[in-house]
Design an enzyme around this catalytic site. Structure first.
Site, PDB file in Angstrom:
ATOM      1  N   HIS A  28     -20.041 -10.348  -9.938  1.00 10.82           N
ATOM      2  CA  HIS A  28     -18.729 -10.985 -10.082  1.00 10.82           C
ATOM      3  C   HIS A  28     -18.794 -12.453  -9.697  1.00 10.82           C
ATOM      4  O   HIS A  28     -19.515 -12.840  -8.780  1.00 10.82           O
ATOM      5  CB  HIS A  28     -17.690 -10.264  -9.220  1.00 10.82           C
ATOM      6  CG  HIS A  28     -17.418  -8.874  -9.683  1.00 10.82           C
ATOM      7  ND1 HIS A  28     -16.329  -8.540 -10.451  1.00 10.82           N
ATOM      8  CD2 HIS A  28     -18.111  -7.716  -9.510  1.00 10.82           C
ATOM      9  CE1 HIS A  28     -16.356  -7.239 -10.724  1.00 10.82           C
ATOM     10  NE2 HIS A  28     -17.425  -6.722 -10.157  1.00 10.82           N
ATOM     11  N   ARG A  81      -9.387 -23.416  -6.643  1.00  7.88           N
ATOM     12  CA  ARG A  81      -8.062 -23.919  -7.044  1.00  7.88           C
ATOM     13  C   ARG A  81      -8.062 -24.931  -8.179  1.00  7.88           C
ATOM     14  O   ARG A  81      -7.018 -25.210  -8.740  1.00  7.88           O
ATOM     15  CB  ARG A  81      -7.381 -24.561  -5.828  1.00  7.88           C
ATOM     16  CG  ARG A  81      -7.161 -23.561  -4.726  1.00  7.88           C
ATOM     17  CD  ARG A  81      -6.395 -24.160  -3.590  1.00  7.88           C
ATOM     18  NE  ARG A  81      -6.416 -23.250  -2.453  1.00  7.88           N
ATOM     19  CZ  ARG A  81      -5.954 -23.563  -1.263  1.00  7.88           C
ATOM     20  NH1 ARG A  81      -5.431 -24.750  -1.042  1.00  7.88           N
ATOM     21  NH2 ARG A  81      -6.021 -22.689  -0.282  1.00  7.88           N
ATOM     22  N   GLY A 182     -11.159  -4.006 -10.136  1.00 12.38           N
ATOM     23  CA  GLY A 182     -10.161  -3.730  -9.104  1.00 12.38           C
ATOM     24  C   GLY A 182     -10.120  -2.248  -8.759  1.00 12.38           C
ATOM     25  O   GLY A 182     -10.977  -1.472  -9.197  1.00 12.38           O
ATOM     26  N   GLU A 212     -16.193   4.434  -9.628  1.00 13.46           N
ATOM     27  CA  GLU A 212     -16.655   3.789  -8.383  1.00 13.46           C
ATOM     28  C   GLU A 212     -15.909   4.421  -7.202  1.00 13.46           C
ATOM     29  O   GLU A 212     -16.514   4.760  -6.189  1.00 13.46           O
ATOM     30  CB  GLU A 212     -16.382   2.282  -8.457  1.00 13.46           C
ATOM     31  CG  GLU A 212     -16.798   1.505  -7.204  1.00 13.46           C
ATOM     32  CD  GLU A 212     -16.415   0.017  -7.276  1.00 13.46           C
ATOM     33  OE1 GLU A 212     -15.554  -0.347  -8.098  1.00 13.46           O
ATOM     34  OE2 GLU A 212     -16.992  -0.761  -6.487  1.00 13.46           O
TER      35      GLU A 212
HETATM   36  O1  LIG Z   1      -5.584 -12.115  -8.923  1.00 12.29           O
HETATM   37  C1  LIG Z   1      -4.582 -11.486  -8.593  1.00 12.29           C
HETATM   38  O2  LIG Z   1      -3.512 -12.065  -8.353  1.00 12.29           O
HETATM   39  C2  LIG Z   1      -4.627 -10.008  -8.430  1.00 12.29           C
HETATM   40  C3  LIG Z   1      -3.480  -9.293  -8.216  1.00 12.29           C
HETATM   41  C4  LIG Z   1      -3.553  -7.920  -8.035  1.00 12.29           C
HETATM   42  C5  LIG Z   1      -4.777  -7.261  -8.060  1.00 12.29           C
HETATM   43  C6  LIG Z   1      -5.920  -8.006  -8.273  1.00 12.29           C
HETATM   44  C7  LIG Z   1      -7.211  -7.319  -8.254  1.00 12.29           C
HETATM   45  O3  LIG Z   1      -7.272  -6.118  -8.126  1.00 12.29           O
HETATM   46  C8  LIG Z   1      -8.426  -8.116  -8.364  1.00 12.29           C
HETATM   47  C9  LIG Z   1      -9.662  -7.287  -8.193  1.00 12.29           C
HETATM   48  C10 LIG Z   1     -10.904  -8.114  -8.459  1.00 12.29           C
HETATM   49  O4  LIG Z   1     -11.998  -7.504  -7.844  1.00 12.29           O
HETATM   50  C11 LIG Z   1     -13.108  -7.812  -8.609  1.00 12.29           C
HETATM   51  N1  LIG Z   1     -14.199  -6.962  -8.143  1.00 12.29           N
HETATM   52  C12 LIG Z   1     -15.245  -7.425  -7.459  1.00 12.29           C
HETATM   53  N2  LIG Z   1     -16.048  -6.417  -7.128  1.00 12.29           N
HETATM   54  C13 LIG Z   1     -15.501  -5.296  -7.615  1.00 12.29           C
HETATM   55  C14 LIG Z   1     -15.904  -3.938  -7.579  1.00 12.29           C
HETATM   56  O5  LIG Z   1     -16.937  -3.527  -7.022  1.00 12.29           O
HETATM   57  N3  LIG Z   1     -15.088  -3.047  -8.165  1.00 12.29           N
HETATM   58  C15 LIG Z   1     -13.945  -3.424  -8.778  1.00 12.29           C
HETATM   59  N4  LIG Z   1     -13.540  -4.703  -8.839  1.00 12.29           N
HETATM   60  C16 LIG Z   1     -14.305  -5.629  -8.258  1.00 12.29           C
HETATM   61  C17 LIG Z   1     -12.642  -7.637 -10.016  1.00 12.29           C
HETATM   62  O6  LIG Z   1     -13.405  -8.358 -10.919  1.00 12.29           O
HETATM   63  C18 LIG Z   1     -11.241  -8.197  -9.938  1.00 12.29           C
HETATM   64  O7  LIG Z   1     -11.251  -9.559 -10.230  1.00 12.29           O
HETATM   65  C19 LIG Z   1      -5.859  -9.373  -8.473  1.00 12.29           C
HETATM   66 ZN    ZN Z   2     -18.090  -4.757  -9.862  1.00 17.06          ZN
END
Ligand SMILES: O=C(O)c1cccc(C(=O)CC[C@H]2O[C@@H](n3cnc4c(=O)[nH]cnc43)[C@H](O)[C@@H]2O)c1
Ligand code: ZN
Length: 352
Positions: A28, A81, A182, A212
């Site tokens: 990521h 940002r 997410g 996952e």
């Molecule tokens: O950006 C926002 O405002 C926002 C609002 C609500 C929820 C979210 C997310 O859930 C962002 C999740 C983010 O996590 C990343 N990610 C990184 N590693 C992992 C993983 O192992 N499994 C799942 N997601 C992962 C993913 O790419 C999302 O960008 C954001």
């Molecule tokens: Zn991931």
């Protein structure tokens, strides 16, 4: 996990891994911000709550569960940002990858998180593309993008991500795939089918996270509803023999990230990680780093972990690296070139 191998042999294997040409398929963008990058971004934006001291940062990156991980992840997202932050982050990630002999990486980017925080969409695309081209020219590392929907942010985020990924005026040249990230709990995969249909129709590959933090039924949903060509993690697939047979038969690779699964407490210990079951079932297994600095790892370390869990020697590790090449979205010539480079390196290493 206890390592019963001879210390000298382990050292040699680590040296082999360090020089092995590799492909990284599941990593990521913001999750790759090293302490150095975090410090630089925090200096630009001193109101952030993310610590810059490496020791405090290591503490900050210790997670109680997956939800806590996402909370911390989003605090680092808040550090990015401006388009210049995006460019810096992207180029520095390439530098970290190049240092590990990663020749090709598919970087998962969440454009929705940046555009909703006020970064102009055109400037965002230009920043990642500028970094991609500079990284290839300066470092020889080829970057490609996977744009993922942050599922928990709802269908608004799905619509926005799909628009950014499919609008010909915006869509970056390096974009090859479409993902979903997410939390999985309470975020059923089938609701994203129309968005994946549009992305696939626009020529993108489907690579959602699934299995996952939820069971094998989520992986089935990803396969059936989202037409997944690879699965992010897929850890719980091990609980469904029919699913394992399906993955093996259709050469649908799992993007396995062992250290990540321990760090987010999706799996209790490395010893209990199902990677061995995947290999035993004939599944195409690739090894990846996910969010390396947040999980105190990097791709080289993930290969070392896999070597230990799967009892791999140099040829086995080269095979693992070639699995990633096969499962990648490189074209045939790119795959042949990288596979040949892996073979040449391995042969030279093993020559008497
Ligand atoms: O950006 C926002 O405002 C926002 C609002 C609500 C929820 C979210 C997310 O859930 C962002 C999740 C983010 O996590 C990343 N990610 C990184 N590693 C992992 C993983 O192992 N499994 C799942 N997601 C992962 C993913 O790419 C999302 O960008 C954001
Ligand atoms: Zn991931």
């Amino acid at each position: 996990m206890t390592d019963h191998r001879d210390a000298g042999a382990v050292r040699d294997l680590h040296a082999f891994i360090a020089g092995l040409p590799k492909a990284e398929l599941h990593v990521h963008h913001v999750g790759s911000a090293s302490p150095r990058i975090v410090a630089e971004l925090a200096a630009r934006h001193p109101d952030s709550k993310v610590p810059t001291d490496p020791e405090a940062l290591a503490d900050y990156f210790t997670f109680t569960d997956f939800a806590h991980f996402i909370e911390v992840y989003l605090s680092v997202v808040d550090l990015v940002r401006t388009p210049e932050d995006v460019r810096l982050l992207t180029y520095e990630i390439a530098r970290d990858l190049a240092r590990q002999q990663v020749r090709y990486a598919e970087l998962t980017i969440t454009p929705f998180s940046s555009t909703r925080r006020g970064i102009d969409e055109r400037a965002f695309m230009d920043a990642i593309e500028d970094a991609r081209k500079a990284a290839e020219a300066d470092l020889g590392t080829v970057l490609r993008w996977c744009f993922d929907i942050p599922g928990e942010a709802g269908l608004e985020s799905a619509e926005e991500t799909t628009r950014l990924a499919t609008d010909d005026r915006l869509r970056p040249e390096g974009l090859v795939s479409f993902g979903l990230g997410g939390p999985e709990i309470g975020v059923p995969r089938p609701q994203f089918k129309p968005y994946f249909d549009r992305a696939i129709a626009a020529g993108l590959h489907s690579v959602p996270h699934a299995g996952e933090t939820t069971g094998p039924e989520t992986v089935w949903d990803a396969l059936v509803e989202l037409r997944a060509e690879r699965i992010g993690h897929g850890t719980s697939s091990a609980r469904d023999p029919k699913l394992l047979a399906h993955l093996a038969e259709h050469r649908i690779a799992l993007e396995v990230c062992p250290t990540s699964n321990i760090a987010t407490r999706a799996v209790r210990t490395l010893e209990e990680h199902p990677i061995r079951e995947f290999v035993r079932a004939g599944v195409l297994v690739t090894v990846n780093s996910d969010d390396p600095p947040m999980f105190g790892t990097d791709l080289d370390n993930e290969y070392a972990v896999a070597a230990r869990l799967l009892d791999l020697d140099e040829r086995g590790l080269a095979g693992l690296a070639k699995n990633a090449v096969e499962a990648s979205f490189l074209d045939d010539a790119g795959k042949a070139k990288l596979a040949a480079e892996i073979d040449t390196y391995t042969t030279a290493w093993l020559a008497p």
